[in-house]
Scaffold this motif. Sequence first.
Motif, short mmCIF file in Angstrom:
data_model
loop_
_atom_site.label_atom_id
_atom_site.label_comp_id
_atom_site.label_asym_id
_atom_site.label_seq_id
_atom_site.Cartn_x
_atom_site.Cartn_y
_atom_site.Cartn_z
N VAL A 113 3.44 -8.52 0.82
CA VAL A 113 3.31 -7.25 -0.14
C VAL A 113 4.60 -6.38 -0.20
CG1 VAL A 113 1.47 -5.78 -0.92
CG2 VAL A 113 0.75 -7.91 0.25
N GLU A 143 -7.36 -11.14 2.18
CA GLU A 143 -7.33 -9.94 2.60
C GLU A 143 -5.83 -9.72 2.85
OE1 GLU A 143 -9.72 -9.19 6.16
OE2 GLU A 143 -11.45 -8.89 4.90
N THR A 144 -5.48 -8.39 3.16
CA THR A 144 -4.18 -7.91 3.46
C THR A 144 -4.19 -7.15 4.48
OG1 THR A 144 -3.53 -7.77 1.05
CG2 THR A 144 -2.01 -6.70 2.47
N SER A 165 -3.32 -15.57 0.83
CA SER A 165 -3.54 -15.74 -0.65
C SER A 165 -4.11 -17.06 -0.90
CB SER A 165 -2.38 -15.35 -1.57
OG SER A 165 -1.31 -16.25 -1.12
N ILE A 186 -6.07 -12.80 9.65
CA ILE A 186 -6.30 -12.20 8.45
C ILE A 186 -7.25 -13.03 7.81
CG2 ILE A 186 -5.23 -11.89 5.97
CD1 ILE A 186 -2.47 -12.32 7.36
N LYS A 188 3.43 -5.83 5.38
CA LYS A 188 2.03 -6.12 4.81
C LYS A 188 2.16 -7.50 4.47
CE LYS A 188 1.07 -1.58 2.84
NZ LYS A 188 0.84 -0.81 1.52
N ARG A 228 -0.59 -10.87 2.94
CA ARG A 228 -1.81 -11.22 2.04
C ARG A 228 -2.06 -12.78 2.34
NH1 ARG A 228 -1.19 -9.70 -3.12
NH2 ARG A 228 -1.93 -7.75 -2.39
#
Length: 154
Positions: free
Chosen positions: A95, A51-52, A68, A47, A64, A66
């Motif tokens: 997510v 982005e997710t 962060s 990742i 999902k 992310r």
Amino acid sequence: MPATSPTIANLTMIAAPTLMFLAASTVLLLVTGPSKAQAPQPQQVEIRGGETVEVPGAGGRVIKLRFSRVVADGVCLSPRGCARTGAPVVEIEAVGAAAPTYRLSPAAHLGAPFVPVQGRFVAFGELVSPPRELSTVNRAMPLDTYVLRLTVTP
């Protein structure tokens, strides 16, 4: 030349076990099947910061994740060098409706090496940080310049 009873006996002794082995192998293959013979393997996921990604799982379950935040990238910022570099610490989010944030690190005293996310485990793999230049040594690097590698169980 007519078949004699010793010849038939020899053929039967050779053919019967072979036929039994083939029959048993066929039954075993039909019962287990190729999909049941292999256990699902953990997935390696990359990742980029901010982005997710969607990680498919068994039975169509998708999670999902992310990427962060980078709390610490573990890179030595001293121009004179460091005796020891720190461990990277990152935050990821699951997510969804209730999006919890998880702090991951290979150093257990800084964050969890792995976390349970929606019935699966997500483990810290590696944080790839961008190369530092003299002009950027004391500045925070943008999140999208980092790549996080994770391992997700099926």
